[in-house]
Motif scaffolding. Sequence first.
Motif, mmCIF file in Angstrom:
data_model
loop_
_atom_site.group_PDB
_atom_site.id
_atom_site.type_symbol
_atom_site.label_atom_id
_atom_site.label_comp_id
_atom_site.label_asym_id
_atom_site.label_seq_id
_atom_site.Cartn_x
_atom_site.Cartn_y
_atom_site.Cartn_z
ATOM 1 N N LEU A 274 5.156 -29.620 -39.031
ATOM 2 C CA LEU A 274 5.725 -29.166 -38.804
ATOM 3 C C LEU A 274 7.339 -29.219 -39.104
ATOM 4 O O LEU A 274 8.418 -29.706 -39.553
ATOM 5 C CB LEU A 274 6.352 -29.561 -37.272
ATOM 6 C CG LEU A 274 6.425 -28.785 -35.913
ATOM 7 C CD1 LEU A 274 5.836 -27.612 -35.818
ATOM 8 C CD2 LEU A 274 7.099 -30.457 -35.162
ATOM 9 N N TRP A 276 10.004 -27.195 -37.299
ATOM 10 C CA TRP A 276 10.748 -26.848 -36.580
ATOM 11 C C TRP A 276 10.302 -26.739 -35.021
ATOM 12 O O TRP A 276 9.243 -25.812 -35.191
ATOM 13 C CB TRP A 276 12.000 -26.222 -37.042
ATOM 14 C CG TRP A 276 13.335 -25.205 -35.616
ATOM 15 C CD1 TRP A 276 14.479 -25.595 -35.217
ATOM 16 C CD2 TRP A 276 12.973 -24.787 -34.656
ATOM 17 N NE1 TRP A 276 14.397 -25.632 -34.358
ATOM 18 C CE2 TRP A 276 14.546 -24.336 -33.624
ATOM 19 C CE3 TRP A 276 12.256 -23.338 -34.513
ATOM 20 C CZ2 TRP A 276 14.128 -23.457 -32.382
ATOM 21 C CZ3 TRP A 276 12.223 -22.449 -33.063
ATOM 22 C CH2 TRP A 276 13.403 -22.997 -32.687
ATOM 23 N N SER A 277 10.822 -26.800 -34.268
ATOM 24 C CA SER A 277 10.376 -27.035 -32.866
ATOM 25 C C SER A 277 11.704 -26.454 -31.707
ATOM 26 O O SER A 277 12.757 -27.503 -31.795
ATOM 27 C CB SER A 277 9.672 -27.786 -32.108
ATOM 28 O OG SER A 277 8.895 -27.697 -30.787
ATOM 29 N N SER A 278 11.107 -25.393 -30.646
ATOM 30 C CA SER A 278 12.269 -25.112 -29.381
ATOM 31 C C SER A 278 11.676 -26.269 -28.409
ATOM 32 O O SER A 278 13.254 -25.603 -27.155
ATOM 33 C CB SER A 278 12.316 -23.828 -29.550
ATOM 34 O OG SER A 278 11.266 -23.053 -28.719
ATOM 35 N N GLN A 279 11.204 -27.052 -28.235
ATOM 36 C CA GLN A 279 10.771 -27.276 -27.256
ATOM 37 C C GLN A 279 11.996 -27.695 -26.492
ATOM 38 O O GLN A 279 11.852 -28.036 -25.506
ATOM 39 C CB GLN A 279 9.333 -28.046 -27.412
ATOM 40 C CG GLN A 279 9.069 -29.011 -26.159
ATOM 41 C CD GLN A 279 7.358 -30.461 -26.615
ATOM 42 O OE1 GLN A 279 6.970 -29.750 -28.125
ATOM 43 N NE2 GLN A 279 7.084 -30.336 -25.875
ATOM 44 N N PHE A 288 7.982 -21.796 -25.733
ATOM 45 C CA PHE A 288 8.149 -22.981 -26.946
ATOM 46 C C PHE A 288 7.336 -22.072 -28.395
ATOM 47 O O PHE A 288 6.731 -21.536 -28.185
ATOM 48 C CB PHE A 288 7.901 -24.297 -26.630
ATOM 49 C CG PHE A 288 8.196 -24.809 -25.788
ATOM 50 C CD1 PHE A 288 9.682 -24.786 -24.960
ATOM 51 C CD2 PHE A 288 7.350 -26.183 -24.719
ATOM 52 C CE1 PHE A 288 10.635 -24.968 -23.928
ATOM 53 C CE2 PHE A 288 7.749 -26.080 -23.350
ATOM 54 C CZ PHE A 288 9.350 -25.970 -23.400
ATOM 55 N N TYR A 290 7.342 -22.791 -32.545
ATOM 56 C CA TYR A 290 7.305 -23.519 -33.626
ATOM 57 C C TYR A 290 6.306 -23.136 -34.578
ATOM 58 O O TYR A 290 5.671 -22.053 -34.974
ATOM 59 C CB TYR A 290 5.151 -24.381 -33.142
ATOM 60 C CG TYR A 290 5.821 -25.310 -31.875
ATOM 61 C CD1 TYR A 290 6.063 -26.920 -32.055
ATOM 62 C CD2 TYR A 290 5.251 -24.551 -30.771
ATOM 63 C CE1 TYR A 290 5.640 -27.577 -30.492
ATOM 64 C CE2 TYR A 290 5.724 -25.273 -29.088
ATOM 65 C CZ TYR A 290 5.595 -26.365 -29.406
ATOM 66 O OH TYR A 290 5.935 -26.784 -27.795
ATOM 67 N N TRP A 292 5.727 -23.837 -39.063
ATOM 68 C CA TRP A 292 4.102 -24.424 -39.336
ATOM 69 C C TRP A 292 4.833 -23.887 -40.989
ATOM 70 O O TRP A 292 4.608 -22.680 -41.258
ATOM 71 C CB TRP A 292 3.521 -24.528 -38.774
ATOM 72 C CG TRP A 292 3.182 -25.396 -38.062
ATOM 73 C CD1 TRP A 292 3.333 -24.426 -36.591
ATOM 74 C CD2 TRP A 292 2.958 -25.852 -37.405
ATOM 75 N NE1 TRP A 292 3.131 -25.505 -35.644
ATOM 76 C CE2 TRP A 292 2.872 -26.463 -35.948
ATOM 77 C CE3 TRP A 292 2.494 -27.434 -37.903
ATOM 78 C CZ2 TRP A 292 2.370 -28.054 -35.219
ATOM 79 C CZ3 TRP A 292 2.312 -28.672 -36.678
ATOM 80 C CH2 TRP A 292 2.132 -28.950 -36.022
ATOM 81 N N THR A 309 2.784 -20.795 -30.897
ATOM 82 C CA THR A 309 3.861 -20.981 -29.678
ATOM 83 C C THR A 309 3.275 -22.084 -29.067
ATOM 84 O O THR A 309 3.018 -22.855 -27.823
ATOM 85 C CB THR A 309 2.923 -20.078 -28.288
ATOM 86 O OG1 THR A 309 2.110 -19.283 -28.468
ATOM 87 C CG2 THR A 309 4.707 -18.635 -28.839
ATOM 88 N N SER A 310 1.878 -23.120 -29.884
ATOM 89 C CA SER A 310 1.578 -24.168 -29.481
ATOM 90 C C SER A 310 1.824 -25.332 -30.054
ATOM 91 O O SER A 310 2.048 -25.288 -31.460
ATOM 92 C CB SER A 310 -0.052 -24.355 -29.544
ATOM 93 O OG SER A 310 -0.737 -25.284 -29.333
ATOM 94 N N PRO A 311 1.959 -26.142 -29.548
ATOM 95 C CA PRO A 311 1.931 -27.409 -30.536
ATOM 96 C C PRO A 311 1.552 -28.145 -31.341
ATOM 97 O O PRO A 311 1.257 -29.071 -32.410
ATOM 98 C CB PRO A 311 2.803 -28.312 -29.466
ATOM 99 C CG PRO A 311 1.739 -28.498 -28.118
ATOM 100 C CD PRO A 311 2.003 -26.735 -28.352
ATOM 101 N N LYS A 313 -1.429 -27.789 -34.934
ATOM 102 C CA LYS A 313 -1.693 -26.617 -36.252
ATOM 103 C C LYS A 313 -2.643 -25.546 -35.938
ATOM 104 O O LYS A 313 -3.216 -25.334 -35.073
ATOM 105 C CB LYS A 313 -2.377 -27.898 -36.650
ATOM 106 C CG LYS A 313 -0.849 -29.447 -36.884
ATOM 107 C CD LYS A 313 -1.816 -30.265 -38.291
ATOM 108 C CE LYS A 313 -0.541 -31.145 -38.283
ATOM 109 N NZ LYS A 313 -1.432 -32.009 -39.461
#
Length: 524
Positions: A274, A276-279, A288, A290, A292, A309-311, A313
């Motif tokens: 991961l 970066w994430s905008s969560q 949100f 993500y 990868w 758009t999912s945390p 993988k």
Amino acid sequence: MVDGQYCNGPATQPSGPNRSHNFRRPSNDKHGEMSVLRWTTTSAVNADVVCLLFLHFIGPFSMESEGTTSQPLGNDAIGTLIARIDALGRDFAQRIEDRHDALRRDMKSDIDAKWTEISTFSGRLDRVEISALAVKVHCSNLPLKDSTMGNNLNATSLLDNASIKNIMSLSTDNAFRLPSPLPSWPSGGYFASGFIDLGGLHVSQISSLSKVWSAHEGGPDDLGSTFFEPTNLPNGFFMFGSYSQPNNMPLFGWTLAGKDTSGGTLKMPMDYTLVWSSQNLKIKQDSFGYIWLPIPPEVYKAIGHVVITSPQKPSLDKVRCVRDDLTDACESHDCIWGTNGLNVYSSRPRDRGMQALRVPIGAFMVQNNGAADALDCLKNVKANISAMPNFNQVQALVKAYSPLIYFYPDEEYYNSSPTSSNLPQGGSNDCDYWLDLPTNDASKSKVNKGNLLGATAYLHVKPMFGATYTDIDVWLFYPFNGPAKAKLEFMNIALGKIGEHVRDWEHITLRISNFNGELQGVYF
């Protein structure tokens, strides 16, 4: 900084002779004119410059009153004249600004009225399309022809920032298309066949893109960016990564997909990291997002990021990594988006010469809190040029994409063909000048005016980016380049012989995709 946002320029400065303009607004000034010096001066320094231009090119100012003879202006009189010029410029600028403000208010009112009228007709039409339609309608009927702004006004200059954002914020939902469909190209070779062989690895250029995630702030014009993934891939092809572009332009992009034709050129990643994430960020966004990065097997490389758009993988089967002998170094290029320590850039091969074998893949690069992920591009390892167009195909490309050249109405110096009639004859090398105009005035005038009816355009056709693109350079010969001019709002002042020189070669470069024959760039 870009409008106060992140992306303060590429991590690696761009190089090379070509410059795209995708995606800057052109000057309204006329052909060959300078736009630095203007009547609307706002300081004594600028007024001095204007006054000195007049003193140098028009001659000394003098002042007369009834019953007296002319006298040269003293320092006090020059100061008074400078003050009067400055006051005149300020007044002129204010009047122009008032007219523009009135037009801006009127157009915004008309846009709102048009929106109300059409939204009553259909609730499915969206605000962006209506606003753009209204701008087009009104600008095409603008009565104003203001010499201070060139021959016409730019539509966006008449709107406030909020209206511009309404028009542009969803522009990536509307894909850019050339005005006519691609023609059927003459047969022969692998040009426009839909794929190119890089040496056991077939690649295809995919412009069918599906939106994954959008941010609506940050980046160029503070309009955010959108991330896509390729769809409708040919049978047996896999994506290398996602595509991204700023929201301040229509969707016009692509990314490569690959197919292993020799066994062993592609492999699935082993895992994902991961990036970066905008969560946890308070930004304007669809949901949100993500980013990868695939973790490749040994002797393979990841050449793209995956955005979802999912945390959770992504599936390991979603992308492919490439054997390292088919890859080479690339670098970051234009700013796409940035926020809270993250910068996203487009990528391009580091070596881009005519003989270079590196191939861009349409991926983006990420710099997170100063740390950049190292991604490679592809490489045409066999130097295979079978996708280059043949002679008949080049002729068809030139017929389809030849530029129309419009000369300034008051142009004095036209192009011609470099023949014996307008090239220097005889003499020897004096180590000073190789080229010059004839000494005879009549011959000099004939040569430096050019000969438009007998002019010839010369084409240089060359491979680019590992023969995945064809560049067609259109060269035009001008026997003489006239003097520069200073534009002082409502008048032009010739700058003597400044800028004059003999023998000018100008060119326009057309960049064409060898995957399908589409014109994808124009460079001046």
